[in-house]
Design an enzyme around this catalytic site. Sequence first.
Site, PDB file in Angstrom:
ATOM      1  N   HIS A   1      -8.043  -4.619  -1.207  1.00  0.00           N
ATOM      2  CA  HIS A   1      -6.926  -3.927  -0.696  1.00  0.00           C
ATOM      3  C   HIS A   1      -6.374  -4.539   0.919  1.00  0.00           C
ATOM      4  O   HIS A   1      -7.282  -4.812   1.327  1.00  0.00           O
ATOM      5  CB  HIS A   1      -7.083  -2.725  -0.874  1.00  0.00           C
ATOM      6  N   SER A  20       0.946  -1.241   0.041  1.00  0.00           N
ATOM      7  CA  SER A  20      -0.063   0.234   0.119  1.00  0.00           C
ATOM      8  C   SER A  20       0.870   1.125  -0.110  1.00  0.00           C
ATOM      9  O   SER A  20       1.757   1.355  -1.061  1.00  0.00           O
ATOM     10  CB  SER A  20      -1.057  -0.217   1.170  1.00  0.00           C
ATOM     11  N   ASP A  59      -9.501  -3.605  -5.778  1.00  0.00           N
ATOM     12  CA  ASP A  59      -8.746  -2.548  -5.313  1.00  0.00           C
ATOM     13  C   ASP A  59      -8.822  -1.341  -6.064  1.00  0.00           C
ATOM     14  O   ASP A  59      -8.618  -1.232  -7.319  1.00  0.00           O
ATOM     15  CB  ASP A  59      -7.320  -3.010  -5.000  1.00  0.00           C
TER      16      ASP A  59
END
EC number: 3.1.1.-
Length: 323
Positions: free
Chosen positions: A292, A165, A262
Amino acid sequence: MKPENKIPVLTRLSDEMKAVVNFQQPGLPPWPADGDIETQRQYYLLERRFWNADAPSMTTRTCAVPTPYGDVTTRLYSPQPTSQATLYYLHGGGFILGNLDTHDRIMRLLARYTGCTVIGIDYSLSPQARYPQAIEETVAVCSYFSQHADEYSLNVEKIGFAGDSAGAMLALASALWLRDKHIRCGNLIAILLWYGLYGLQDSVSRRLFGGAWDGLTREDLDMYEKAYLRNDEDRESPWYCLFNNDLTRDVPPCFIASAEFDPLIDDSRLLHQTLQAHQQPCEYKMYPGTLHAFLHYSRMMTIADDALQDGARFFMARMKTPR
């Protein structure tokens, strides 16, 4: 985009991902939506304890590393007495959450699967620390261990970056910073990137995906960005919008992983297509049925473990490749 027009991703998730979404930790209070940032950080740490349990046992060592901003805590994971390379890990959390404990299992598994020393970097969080502090801290940590490798029994002839991320952005940004500033900390053989954001302000996936289930609505993404950046001009910086950097040359081999549902998946797709178009070594893999942050859930999701092993295999292959 009107929320009703978004794809109903919760009905399309894999069975494993649905099990995670529906899992309720006993005694865990609800997310403190109205709490201050410190309260949210403490909640995130508490919520992640379950997901970090039952991790591989290995030798660890904590070290405070001096940087221009003060000491930064690092944690060294050593799965065996000697290592063929050193892998630096940057945790996710939207630049505002997370620490070495919230991503402990991920780093232990990476160390186990690569057989290499993994060094987690507890970079300073936003909004207290603004761009580019986390990048400069990461570079300072790499420089420190490059100069003190013998003291820590490290092999820094070959190094890598990894992150998930926001940590994936920091990993790639730090690698580009080293290249652009002509700083050498070792032979950077690979970068492992799981569902990162790399600078897009809008995309098809950001319109179609994202909601309360993943904390990645348009408003959420704007909030993370505003917390991290100093001003609007930073949006175009080549170490924030990485597509404004030179991706046509001298980019270390990249393993680029994405989650199917995502909102940030288009960042990964664009990064892969850009590198591929300019013959920069890279591998792209999308993990179907996932949201995600799925990498955290390897206690319940075999595909999360698969994604870690895929990255580890990519890194190990680069260890054997002369560069």
